[in-house]
Enzyme design. Structure first.
Site, PDB file in Angstrom:
ATOM      1  N   TYR A 169      -5.509   5.413  -7.271  1.00 47.15           N
ATOM      2  CA  TYR A 169      -5.734   5.282  -5.835  1.00 47.15           C
ATOM      3  C   TYR A 169      -7.187   4.895  -5.627  1.00 47.15           C
ATOM      4  O   TYR A 169      -8.060   5.748  -5.527  1.00 47.15           O
ATOM      5  CB  TYR A 169      -5.398   6.604  -5.151  1.00 47.15           C
ATOM      6  CG  TYR A 169      -5.680   6.675  -3.675  1.00 47.15           C
ATOM      7  CD1 TYR A 169      -4.841   6.054  -2.749  1.00 47.15           C
ATOM      8  CD2 TYR A 169      -6.773   7.383  -3.183  1.00 47.15           C
ATOM      9  CE1 TYR A 169      -5.090   6.131  -1.399  1.00 47.15           C
ATOM     10  CE2 TYR A 169      -7.027   7.469  -1.824  1.00 47.15           C
ATOM     11  CZ  TYR A 169      -6.177   6.846  -0.937  1.00 47.15           C
ATOM     12  OH  TYR A 169      -6.433   6.935   0.405  1.00 47.15           O
TER      13      TYR A 169
ATOM     14  N   TYR B 237       0.833  -1.211   0.000  1.00 47.76           N
ATOM     15  CA  TYR B 237       0.000   0.000   0.000  1.00 47.76           C
ATOM     16  C   TYR B 237       0.864   1.257   0.000  1.00 47.76           C
ATOM     17  O   TYR B 237       1.599   1.526   0.964  1.00 47.76           O
ATOM     18  CB  TYR B 237      -0.913  -0.011   1.222  1.00 47.76           C
ATOM     19  CG  TYR B 237      -2.098   0.915   1.131  1.00 47.76           C
ATOM     20  CD1 TYR B 237      -3.317   0.459   0.658  1.00 47.76           C
ATOM     21  CD2 TYR B 237      -2.003   2.246   1.520  1.00 47.76           C
ATOM     22  CE1 TYR B 237      -4.421   1.306   0.577  1.00 47.76           C
ATOM     23  CE2 TYR B 237      -3.096   3.098   1.442  1.00 47.76           C
ATOM     24  CZ  TYR B 237      -4.306   2.628   0.974  1.00 47.76           C
ATOM     25  OH  TYR B 237      -5.390   3.470   0.900  1.00 47.76           O
TER      26      TYR B 237
END
Ligand SMILES: [Zn+2]
Lengths: 144, 390
Positions: free
Chosen positions: B343, B292
């Site tokens: 994202y 991430y």
């Protein structure tokens, strides 16, 4: 004249925050502690995570603190801070009060001079409507 | 658990990805529904097979409405993970797995759709911040500033430099430049561009921060027994975790009062060993990883906490080229990640993990059989999964 413009978000008293903010309004920085076992906690919580007592007391913080970490903010994520850029948000520790850290600002200094471990001194910023916020400035700047 | 009940990912779907505000002809809900439909079709299933939904953290694309919109006849599972934004991504996968493995549902779709042009942007000040009284009046508004505080201390404690942060950002961009789905597909980034990027919140420059994107992603989870009847390669969720160490609930998005030994970390150090143990693997067994990357520096911390290198050594690890495709020891974020692909709160990373194991990545790691995918780092809960191809 406060450090940030008046459009800046203000603290809003809520159940657990009222006593902390009352301290600020009286220009006293106080942290919550468990009245049963003494464990400090911040932000305020309704119960002790150590002994589960709901009894609380308030402990006066020293007026000096140490920079635990910081960031120099260059990009405005809120329109109110546009004219204040760059500004320093710091995380402060109080060696005499283990377990609590405070988010605040380091003022009265070029942001490039701020360092982790720096000693800073509390001042009360008048944000109007009978409210004050704790902000900090480097110790050596005050002596100078 | 019976081997037949083990959760597998059998379908993936997505919308197009654009910069925030790029999708304005359809609602966020619509593109999310489209991504879910695509994932169901990719699995070779129909809505009649679906009986559960899982998403995370204040998802505005309500599962109960999604059921009606898509015509799912019977819903047996709908869950949403508490708090933490992107930390919820793999947490939602983990809940989908729990649902099918326990038999509470047969086929669960995990999804996320974000159109930041249609709602609140994550990079802007939000009133809903945890313990806002202790951060907002001091100008601590948004994730880049909040996580910068942890990063600054991490760089103070360990030999991590801006060159190491740059390496994470440049790797993501190089991978995105091979991925036509990526928002930054046609936008190369040089080291000079990186260092010329303006400061956002020190130590993060512009290219250390993830994109703000419009897009939606979905994955279909079912049991191994059902997965065997479907056309896709068998990709098992070898293990999935979500959780948190002490104090993180008021961590970076709040007043930063996590224990000292946890502070400069991603909140994964307790969970990562359990993730590997439950999969019966070690970090050496991982072929490719999707970590991430809301901010470059957190990827460095995660490489250490997930055991790919020792504490404080992630800088040296990336400087050696370890995360680069195709020859690095551990190629990461092979779609371009959230720094350069899109994202979608980490679900695009999960899709890329599945593509790697299917052999469909635009930066394909040869014979990849295992992939680590992490959820949002430095939040509560955080999460991670190990996917394995059979
Ligand atoms: Zn107590």
């Amino acid at each position: 004249m406060s450090y940030f413009p008046k459009e800046m978000p203000r603290p809003v008293p809520a159940m657990n925050d009222t006593e902390f903010l009352r301290g600020c309004a009286e220009r006293h920085l106080r942290f919550q502690a468990c009245a049963a076992c003494g464990m400090l906690r911040h932000p305020p919580m309704p119960i002790c995570s150590h002994c589960h007592s709901t009894a609380e007391k308030w402990v006066e913080a020293p007026t000096t603190a140490k920079v635990y970490s910081f960031t120099v903010v260059h990009h405005a994520s809120h329109p109110a801070v546009k004219a204040s850029l760059p500004y320093v948000v710091a995380l402060l520790e109080f060696p005499a009060l283990p377990g609590v850290r405070l988010v605040s600002n380091i003022t009265h200094v070029d942001p490039s001079e701020v360092r982790i471990g720096m000693q800073v001194d509390l001042w009360w910023d008048d944000i109007g409507e009978d409210m004050f916020l704790p902000r900090f400035r480097p110790m050596e700047k005050i002596k100078a | 658990m019976a081997e037949n009940n083990k959760a597998c990912i059998v379908g993936i779907g997505q919308s197009e990805f654009t910069r925030w505000g790029g999708i304005h002809d359809r609602s966020q809900f619509q593109i999310t529904a489209e991504a879910i439909s695509a994932a169901i079709a990719d699995a070779g299933l129909t809505v009649n097979d679906v009986d559960g939904f899982a998403s995370f953290s204040d998802d505005e694309n309500e599962a109960t409405l999604m059921q009606v919109a898509l015509g799912v006849p019977v819903l047996r599972w709908s869950s949403m993970v508490w708090g933490g934004g992107g930390g919820g991504s793999i947490a939602a996968l983990s809940q989908a797995c729990a649902a099918v493995e326990s038999g509470q549902a047969h086929t669960v779709v995990m999804y996320r759709g974000l159109c930041q042009g249609q709602g609140q942007r994550f990079g802007q000040a939000g009133k809903k911040r945890v313990h806002g009284n202790y951060i907002l009046p001091y100008g601590l508004f948004a994730p880049p500033q909040m996580l910068a505080l942890m990063m600054q201390r991490y760089m103070h404690l360990y030999p991590i430099t801006h060159d190491h942060l740059a390496e994470v950002a440049l790797n993501a961009r190089a991978n995105a430049n091979r991925n036509p789905r990526a928002v930054m597909y046609e936008k190369p980034l040089t080291r000079e561009d990186y260092f010329n990027g303006r400061w956002i919140a020190e130590p993060f420059r512009l290219y250390d921060c993830c994109l703000e994107t419009d897009g939606a992603c979905a994955v279909v989870v079912t049991t191994k027994e059902r997965a065997r009847d479907l056309k896709a390669p068998l990709i098992e969720v070898a293990s999935a975790i979500h959780g948190s160490g002490p104090g993180w609930g008021t961590g970076p998005l709040g007043s930063h009062n996590m224990p000292d030994e946890d502070y400069a970390s991603t909140n994964s150090r307790r969970l990562a060993p359990e993730l590997f143990a439950r999969a019966g693997m070690t970090p050496a067994d991982i072929d490719v990883a999707q970590i991430y990357d809301h901010f470059s520096g957190l990827v460095l911390m995660a490489l250490e906490e997930y055991g790919f290198c020792d504490k404080g050594e992630s800088g040296a690890f990336v400087a050696e080229g370890s995360i680069r495709w195709p020859n690095g020891k551990l190629p990461i974020n092979t779609s371009g990640g959230q720094l350069s692909e899109a994202y979608v709160h980490g679900v695009n990373l999960l899709l890329e993990g599945v593509r790697q194991l299917r052999g469909e990545s635009t930066s394909q790691v040869k014979d990849a059989r295992t992939c680590l995918v992490t959820g949002g780092l430095g939040v509560s809960p955080t999460s991670g999964t190990i996917l394995r191809r059979h």
